[in-house]
Design an enzyme around this catalytic site. Structure first.
Site, PDB file in Angstrom:
ATOM      1  N   GLY A   1     -72.228 -32.724 -35.050  1.00  0.00           N
ATOM      2  CA  GLY A   1     -71.087 -33.354 -34.400  1.00  0.00           C
ATOM      3  C   GLY A   1     -70.591 -34.539 -35.193  1.00  0.00           C
TER       4      GLY A   1
ATOM      5  CB  CYS B   1     -80.778 -46.010 -27.076  1.00  0.00           C
ATOM      6  SG  CYS B   1     -81.073 -46.464 -25.360  1.00  0.00           S
TER       7      CYS B   1
ATOM      8  CE  LYS C   1     -75.754 -38.495 -22.881  1.00  0.00           C
ATOM      9  NZ  LYS C   1     -77.232 -38.613 -22.775  1.00  0.00           N
TER      10      LYS C   1
END
Length: 438
Positions: free
Chosen positions: A251, A258, A318
């Site tokens: 991707g 994180c 995300k």
């Protein structure tokens, strides 16, 4: 037992609610009165699937407060779950951790265990324990334990209740036994190690996953050059149990709170100790470059974005979260705007946060259809289910020029066999049916 949790962000609130769901009385402490009032009404201040429902179910075991003294004074265990944001030099900012430690020192009236759940550099727990013992105002014993979290945003509740492992780092065996008691009803294997090993487990785990992502992205970029298909390559690699199939999806790079922070922090810590972790350094460089992959691809189709209408599907780093930290959209959309594009963006939960950056410069759309309408090109930054499950014929139907750049490989290549489209993804052959007569 009475448990207090300092901080009600992703780590602190999820930890507190999950501990309450296992029969503990939990006091959640935050400095933000507005957040505390929301939580008292059973409303989660963060977007995290399943958290609000679990919170409402166990409100009788939860107390939300800004009064840290009452929360800490007679607590058996106090978890520190505040943020450790990245400094400009890449090191971890421990100011919030030490602020909480100071509040604990002035408040506790009985022996207790302070559990650092925040991600902190190796050796920090030792320093926190020394700090507490030097600052504590009463004749009490305080022990510090490291208990790193391994939750992912979007699946944080499940990751906490059914963790892959619970790591307990202690120097005092009795403290280890208390924490095993705290977690006795959690469905997860538990391991007790020394504090520095626990701290390192957290960094080493996150950075290894970041390495896998950057590695597969580099292989994907080479696949585009040599004519291989990264999905077939990843599938073949993943069948080897020594490698595994997770974190091998190519991707436009990792984001969030994180991986970017933890890779930089470990790299900084190594340099501070006159060491260099070359693999981590490379992973950071690859990821920084990968975020611009779609912009580079777009230059094959347009010399400039001036006057173009650009559809953007997905703003968050995300799916399953409204978090924008290190999201590819945050570095790509400014380029589009500076180059004169009109940007029409869709995201199911991230718009409110994005408006803090661009309140008026972007047209925010409530539907994918509206975002695609009359667009000259489309960028897919986030693999939301709504995007993955949409009828791909909409690209041809709604866009002025159906050129789709997919940074998350949302669709199989054969999905476009009946669509006039250019579909350019990561590490796979380009589908170019735009001018093909059928």
């Amino acid at each position: 037992m009475k448990i207090a949790v300092a901080g009600t962000g992703y780590v602190g609130l999820v930890t507190g609610v999950c501990l309450a769901s296992k029969g503990n009385q939990v006091w959640c402490v935050d400095v933000d009165e507005t957040k505390v009032e929301l939580m008292k009404q059973g409303i989660s201040p963060i977007y995290e699937p399943g958290l609000s429902e679990l919170m409402k179910e166990h409100m009788d075991a939860l107390t939300f407060t800004t009064d840290y003294r009452s929360a800490y004074k007679d607590a058996d265990v106090i978890f520190i779950g505040v943020g450790t944001p990245e400094k400009k030099d890449g090191s971890a900012n421990l100011a919030y951790v030490y602020t909480v430690a100071g509040q604990i020192a002035e408040s506790i009236e009985k022996d207790c265990i302070v559990v650092v759940k925040s991600t902190v550099p190796i050796g920090t727990n030792d320093k926190i324990e020394n700090f507490l013992r030097a600052k504590v105002r009463r004749d009490v014993n305080v022990f510090v334990a490291s208990n790193p979290e391994f939750l992912a945003q979007g699946t944080a509740v499940r990751d906490t209740l059914h963790a892959s492992r619970i790591v307990i780092g202690v120097e005092n065996p009795e403290a280890g036994e208390v924490l095993k008691k705290v977690y006795e009803n959690f469905d997860a294997p538990k391991m007790v190690v020394n504090r520095r090993s626990a701290e390192m487990i957290k960094y080493a785990s996150n950075d290894f996953l970041a390495l896998k992502i950057s590695y597969i992205n580099e292989i994907a970029n080479l696949c585009e050059t040599v004519g291989a298909n990264i999905e077939d390559v990843s599938a073949g690699m993943g069948m080897d149990p020594r490698i595994g199939n997770r974190f091998l999806n190519a991707g436009i790079g990792y984001g969030g709170s994180c991986f970017p922070k933890d890779t930089k922090a470990l790299s900084w810590l190594a340099a501070f100790n006159d060491k260099e972790i070359k693999t981590i350094k490379a992973a950071i460089e690859v990821n920084d470059s990968q975020k611009f992959k779609l912009i580079k691809k777009a230059k094959k189709y347009y010399d400039s974005f001036e006057g173009l209408t650009v559809a953007v599907l997905g703003l968050t780093f995300k799916p399953g979260t409204d978090d924008l930290r290190e999201a590819p959209s945050l570095v790509n959309i400014p380029i589009l705007l500076e180059d004169g594009a009109k940007v029409k963006a869709w995201d199911p939960v991230g718009v409110a946060n994005y408006k803090k950056y661009y309140p008026t410069e972007i047209e925010y759309c409530k539907t994918i259809d509206k975002a695609l309408e009359d667009a000259d090109i489309c960028f897919i930054f986030t693999e939301w289910p709504d995007v993955k499950n949409m009828d791909v014929a909409l690209f041809e139907k709604k866009m002025k020029c159906p050129i789709v750049l997919d940074g998350r490989n949302c669709y199989p290549l054969d999905a476009f066999k009946d669509v006039h489209i250019i579909y350019d993804s990561i590490g796979r052959p380009v589908v170019d049916y735009l001018y093909l007569d059928r």
